[in-house]
Design a protein around this motif. Sequence first.
Motif, short mmCIF file in Angstrom:
data_model
loop_
_atom_site.label_atom_id
_atom_site.label_comp_id
_atom_site.label_asym_id
_atom_site.label_seq_id
_atom_site.Cartn_x
_atom_site.Cartn_y
_atom_site.Cartn_z
N LYS A 22 0.82 -1.22 0.00
CA LYS A 22 0.00 0.00 0.00
C LYS A 22 0.85 1.27 0.00
N LYS A 26 1.31 4.19 -3.18
CA LYS A 26 1.16 5.65 -3.10
C LYS A 26 2.39 6.35 -3.66
N GLN A 53 -4.18 -1.26 -8.81
CA GLN A 53 -5.02 -2.04 -7.90
C GLN A 53 -5.00 -3.52 -8.28
N SER A 56 -1.34 -4.88 -7.59
CA SER A 56 -1.05 -4.97 -6.16
C SER A 56 -1.89 -6.06 -5.49
N SER A 60 -0.04 -8.92 -3.60
CA SER A 60 -0.31 -8.99 -2.16
C SER A 60 -0.87 -10.36 -1.77
#
Length: 387
Positions: A22, A26, A53, A56, A60
């Motif tokens: 996360k 950014k 998105q 990730s 993740s």
Amino acid sequence: FEELRHLTIRHIKYGVKAEYIKPFGKAVLTGLEELFADAWNPVTEVAWKILWQRVSTCVSRSLNVGTNLITVSLVNGDIDKLQDAITCAPRNERVSWVCRVEVYGSILSPIYWAIRDGKNDLAQFLIADALCLKADRDNYYYGRKELHDTHPEMIGILCRDSPALLETLLDGLLWHSQTVEDGRLRANYYFKDIFSDPEQVPDAWKSPLAIMCQEGQPGMFGHPVIEKLLDCKWERFGKSFFVATQLWFALLLCFFSVGFLDNPSECTQVKTIFQAVTGVLGAITTLIMGCLLFRQVIQGHVVHLALGPVELPIPRLMTNHWQFFRFVSVILIVINTLLGPCFPFSFNVDTEQKASKILKSTTALLLFMQLFQALVISTRLSALVYT
């Protein structure tokens, strides 16, 4: 997103955790906004956010699945945590935990992982644990077969990258009872996977034992498992084949000496018979060895010899100098027979010529040199001759 699999695996080895995604996202989007400057608009921003998105989320999820106690221990190089992680496994699944870990659909070997990262203490523990005999109420468990099935190239990797671990592997292939009977211990040797099944490994030069001969260290062959394997191989078929080969070429030498070297200018009936028999035996041997060489070339059992820009395929049989001498000698026997004066179909070359004498001498020398190989039957004579 297929390429994310390899990316995720690398980052697991780096010790990256899912919670890093996360804040990193950014930072990526902020950097892109500064990079695009005036070209950064709401449409571009939404497109990049959707892309990030999806990426990730995949990474993740894979980090969460692939980051378990074993991978964390491997990343940190902590052998105590690795032992604790392996201990958590049920006994009937413990070998599977040692041999493989799944990351984003890819199966990784914790053993290879530890070896390539230079963490030999972890690799040693994993190999020893896989080959440790375990039991529960239902069964006994021994991981030799699963370890070999999941790591078919382990012998080669250990010989090249970590020879010290080979002793740990071989120790796990030897089991003996704790009870002494008549001054002896009952022992089991599990060397099937080192010798290998000819149906599974048709090229004998690619078997684990052959790889040890090519890339291993001499001290490896002093291990009891390897000594037992070589003894079984020698006693069951190696000795008989070796003796038969030596006797065959000793017979060729005897017939050649009588037929071609004793008064070579004479053509008596006895000499003619000896020359004919020698020529036939030489032709048969040439044909047999020629068929073996042709089969090796067809099956790809060759070694490539670089001659400038050209690579010449050499059958593996010819890489052994004894076999090379044998093949050349039987070809010369056939040539001597065709050039001899005792047959109506021969070329009838003058036996007093210097070239004819050199040809016979070379043939006799090559045949005689092969007798030295027979001395390996005696360890003492072999040590005297070959050192």
